[in-house]
Design a protein around this motif. Structure first.
Motif, PDB file in Angstrom:
ATOM      1  N   UNK A 256     -87.514  92.931  41.170  1.00 18.85           N
ATOM      2  CA  UNK A 256     -88.283  92.917  42.410  1.00 18.85           C
ATOM      3  C   UNK A 256     -89.567  92.122  42.345  1.00 18.85           C
ATOM      4  N   UNK A 257     -89.662  91.153  41.417  1.00 18.60           N
ATOM      5  CA  UNK A 257     -90.920  90.429  41.219  1.00 18.60           C
ATOM      6  C   UNK A 257     -91.164  89.366  42.280  1.00 18.60           C
ATOM      7  N   UNK A 258     -90.148  89.012  43.069  1.00 24.08           N
ATOM      8  CA  UNK A 258     -90.313  87.991  44.106  1.00 24.08           C
ATOM      9  C   UNK A 258     -89.221  88.169  45.144  1.00 24.08           C
ATOM     10  N   UNK A 259     -89.501  87.642  46.358  1.00 19.29           N
ATOM     11  CA  UNK A 259     -88.484  87.547  47.394  1.00 19.29           C
ATOM     12  C   UNK A 259     -87.993  86.109  47.423  1.00 19.29           C
ATOM     13  N   UNK A 260     -86.686  85.938  47.370  1.00 23.35           N
ATOM     14  CA  UNK A 260     -86.073  84.613  47.346  1.00 23.35           C
ATOM     15  C   UNK A 260     -85.240  84.434  48.607  1.00 23.35           C
ATOM     16  N   UNK A 261     -84.802  83.220  48.876  1.00 24.61           N
ATOM     17  CA  UNK A 261     -84.213  82.915  50.187  1.00 24.61           C
ATOM     18  C   UNK A 261     -82.953  82.075  50.028  1.00 24.61           C
ATOM     19  N   UNK A 262     -81.952  82.353  50.865  1.00 20.42           N
ATOM     20  CA  UNK A 262     -80.661  81.686  50.715  1.00 20.42           C
ATOM     21  C   UNK A 262     -80.345  80.705  51.841  1.00 20.42           C
ATOM     22  N   UNK A 263     -80.268  81.121  53.082  1.00 21.59           N
ATOM     23  CA  UNK A 263     -79.856  80.240  54.180  1.00 21.59           C
ATOM     24  C   UNK A 263     -80.934  80.039  55.238  1.00 21.59           C
ATOM     25  N   UNK A 264     -82.020  80.755  55.110  1.00 25.29           N
ATOM     26  CA  UNK A 264     -83.188  80.556  55.968  1.00 25.29           C
ATOM     27  C   UNK A 264     -84.412  80.884  55.127  1.00 25.29           C
ATOM     28  N   UNK A 265     -85.591  80.664  55.700  1.00 25.92           N
ATOM     29  CA  UNK A 265     -86.800  80.744  54.880  1.00 25.92           C
ATOM     30  C   UNK A 265     -87.945  81.347  55.681  1.00 25.92           C
ATOM     31  N   UNK A 266     -88.601  82.334  55.084  1.00 25.20           N
ATOM     32  CA  UNK A 266     -89.775  82.956  55.684  1.00 25.20           C
ATOM     33  C   UNK A 266     -91.013  82.298  55.097  1.00 25.20           C
ATOM     34  N   UNK A 267     -91.492  81.272  55.755  1.00 25.25           N
ATOM     35  CA  UNK A 267     -92.611  80.476  55.252  1.00 25.25           C
ATOM     36  C   UNK A 267     -93.871  81.318  55.090  1.00 25.25           C
ATOM     37  N   UNK A 268     -94.167  82.150  56.067  1.00 20.26           N
ATOM     38  CA  UNK A 268     -95.404  82.939  56.015  1.00 20.26           C
ATOM     39  C   UNK A 268     -95.332  83.981  54.904  1.00 20.26           C
ATOM     40  N   UNK A 269     -94.203  84.646  54.754  1.00 16.81           N
ATOM     41  CA  UNK A 269     -94.053  85.639  53.691  1.00 16.81           C
ATOM     42  C   UNK A 269     -94.198  84.991  52.317  1.00 16.81           C
ATOM     43  N   UNK A 270     -93.571  83.843  52.123  1.00 17.94           N
ATOM     44  CA  UNK A 270     -93.636  83.184  50.828  1.00 17.94           C
ATOM     45  C   UNK A 270     -95.030  82.640  50.557  1.00 17.94           C
ATOM     46  N   UNK A 271     -95.715  82.167  51.602  1.00 15.77           N
ATOM     47  CA  UNK A 271     -97.080  81.678  51.425  1.00 15.77           C
ATOM     48  C   UNK A 271     -98.012  82.811  50.995  1.00 15.77           C
ATOM     49  N   UNK A 272     -97.839  83.978  51.604  1.00 12.98           N
ATOM     50  CA  UNK A 272     -98.661  85.133  51.216  1.00 12.98           C
ATOM     51  C   UNK A 272     -98.392  85.507  49.751  1.00 12.98           C
ATOM     52  N   UNK A 273     -97.115  85.491  49.374  1.00 14.81           N
ATOM     53  CA  UNK A 273     -96.760  85.794  47.992  1.00 14.81           C
ATOM     54  C   UNK A 273     -97.289  84.733  47.032  1.00 14.81           C
ATOM     55  N   UNK A 274     -97.287  83.474  47.471  1.00 16.31           N
ATOM     56  CA  UNK A 274     -97.809  82.392  46.632  1.00 16.31           C
ATOM     57  C   UNK A 274     -99.290  82.602  46.349  1.00 16.31           C
ATOM     58  N   UNK A 275    -100.041  83.002  47.367  1.00 14.82           N
ATOM     59  CA  UNK A 275    -101.456  83.285  47.157  1.00 14.82           C
ATOM     60  C   UNK A 275    -101.670  84.449  46.209  1.00 14.82           C
ATOM     61  N   UNK A 276    -100.876  85.494  46.376  1.00  6.06           N
ATOM     62  CA  UNK A 276    -100.983  86.672  45.502  1.00  6.06           C
ATOM     63  C   UNK A 276    -100.624  86.314  44.060  1.00  6.06           C
TER      64      UNK A 276
END
Length: 545
Positions: A256-276
């Protein structure tokens, strides 16, 4: 243009300034105005007639309209918006057994006919130095056909304001998550490509691609130390719907260390995780060098596949005809001819294809009019094939081209380029969490990073984005300063397990350089989370001596 600059997302700022956006700057609404098919066919017939009358035994014509829109933002500001168009006609011929090529941006019948005659004249001049005539594998003409990237939302019709607001919202989320600085970019490409040849093909293709990379940097003001984390999105052959995140497309990383994406992408969620994650890297412990079992996510492994399998199985590199950007290849013809060269363990099955939906390399036909297909490169660990074009197929005993011809512009001559090259998923049911359970000492790596590989694509070193220690079957603390070293054959023979197709997804490169003068191609690489045993890991922060 440094190829590594484009592959390393940390070079986004430089990469944006160096994008191949040559052409006319146009208004956004002009992106939606197509060239008429009848007009393109008339130009193509003009070129084919002029070339054959001048003496060509073969001719193909590519009429291209290349549209790009790039939006770049930093923190809460839009830095740049560009809409570009490049259009013209490229004519390739064979005359007296030699190639000739000419191109023009003047899309009038007279100019196109002149370009065709010029291509023939160049071929005749080249033939004086040609030692062996060009041998083209046969291709049956398909008549008039059309192919388009399947998409639900045309990026050209989405208002720029809406896109810019999404990028700014992502940057804000990243800073809320802990980043000191954020950058996000939206690359959008539409290639309208019309191909015609004396084989009897008139192929009209409409190709769409999109990528939304994000980059977070966290700074410790007291020490001046900084760390970064790039987004975990993949560039794709889809429409704007890729950015309409769907819950069913989210994949939980091991532990559970990251959320990954297969056929679509949550840009805002990943950006928040990138900052964290960038902030967490500031206090992560430095890795202890040694031998580890590595668990590599597809977001990381795609780049290792690209460099250690994709490039060394390009037939022109194997033959020594090409060495620009990525060198030649250790995977020489004698290894293939032996039918027993162990490129990897029996777990390694790598295929080339131009058909996977949503991939960057998915097309109907290549730039020689060859239908997209799929074939084995490595089967049960054994090297069984390469990547070839029409004029290379006979060298490896193929009766037809594998459809690997590509040019990045109407003004560039087509040549051998990499198709999608992917590691097949494991046949046994296996999740990333299950893969980790019996590892006593390992490292889990998510996301691609810097790399170095020699000119025969053999000895290498790879880094990533996120590293986590694995102790006695459990994902542990975040690590920093990790890179692994190996050689291609040793590494792939250390492959001990691959997760099943539930975990299979693609990464890829939007900017893969090759040739002289250089051309930029696009390519996807798929994989599931994969385990490699006993790989040497170094600490990149430690000084030697």
């Amino acid at each position: 243009m440094e190829r590594r600059t484009f592959l390393n997302i940390s070079g986004l700022a430089l990469g944006t300034m160096m994008l191949p956006i040559a052409g006319n700057v146009i208004a956004a609404e002009e992106l939606l105005t197509p060239l008429a098919t009848k007009f393109k066919k008339t130009l193509a017939d003009t070129a084919l007639t002029a070339a054959t009358q001048a003496g060509a035994s073969y001719c193909d014509v590519r009429i291209g309209r290349y549209l790009n829109q790039f939006i770049t933002t930093r923190d809460l500001n839009v830095e740049n918006v560009a809409n570009t168009e490049s259009a013209g006609v490229g004519v390739r011929v064979i005359c007296n057994g030699a190639y000739g090529f000419a191109a023009t941006s003047d899309m009038s019948p007279d100019a196109v006919a002149n370009a065709a005659r010029q291509a023939v004249a160049i071929a005749k001049a080249n033939s004086r130095l040609q030692t062996e005539p060009v041998q083209l594998a046969p291709v049956k003409g398909v008549g008039e056909v059309a192919w388009a990237t399947p998409f639900k939302k045309d990026w050209r019709a989405v208002p720029i304001k809406e896109k810019a607001e999404l990028l700014i919202a992502a940057n804000k989320a990243g800073m809320d998550g802990g980043a000191s600085f954020m950058q996000s970019v939206l690359f959008q490409v539409n290639q309208q490509k019309y191909f015609a040849s004396t084989d009897g093909s008139y192929i009209d293709q409409d190709v769409h691609r999109i990528w939304a990379p994000v980059f977070a940097t966290a700074v410790d003001k007291a020490s001046g130390k900084f760390r970064s984390r790039s987004g975990l999105s993949a560039p794709v052959g889809m429409g704007y719907e890729y950015l309409d995140a769907r819950p069913q497309d989210k994949i939980r990383a091991a532990g559970g260390v990251a959320t990954l994406y297969k056929n679509s992408y949550d840009l805002i969620e990943d950006a928040r995780a990138a900052g964290r994650d960038a902030k967490a890297k500031l206090t992560a412990k430095s890795v202890t060098p040694g031998k580890y079992d590595l668990v590599l996510s597809p977001e990381h492994l795609w780049l290792t596949i690209h460099e250690s399998v994709g490039h060394p199985t390009e037939l022109d590199r194997v033959l020594g005809y090409e060495a620009n950007y990525a060198g030649t290849s250790f995977a020489t013809l004698d290894k293939w001819e032996s039918k027993k060269f162990k490129y990897g363990s029996p777990n390694v099955n790598i295929v080339a294809d131009k058909t996977t939906p949503g991939s960057l390399g998915c097309i109907g036909y290549d730039d020689e009019g060859v239908r997209g297909k799929r074939w084995d490169i490595i089967r049960d660990g054994i090297l069984v094939n390469y990547q070839a074009t029409r004029d290379q197929a006979h060298i490896i005993g193929e009766k037809e081209s594998q459809g690997c011809s590509y040019a990045d512009s109407w003004s560039s001559v087509q040549f051998q380029r990499m198709p999608n090259v992917s590691l097949e998923a494991g046949k046994k049911k296996l999740t990333p969490d299950e893969m980790v359970k019996d590892i006593k000492k390992g490292i889990y790596i998510v996301g691609d990073g810097s790399f170095s590989i020699d000119q025969q694509r053999y000895n290498f070193q790879f880094g990533g984005q996120l590293y986590y220690e694995i102790n006695n079957g459990k994902i542990g603390a975040m690590l920093e300063d990790v890179a692994y070293q190996s050689n291609t054959q040793e590494f792939w023979n250390a492959c001990s397990a691959t997760c099943d197709d539930r975990d299979w997804r693609m990464g890829g490169s939007f900017f893969d350089g090759k040739g002289q003068p250089p051309q930029i191609s696009i390519v996807s690489h798929g994989a599931s989370t994969t385990r490699f045993n006993g790989i040497n890991v170094i600490n990149t922060a430690r000084k030697i001596g």
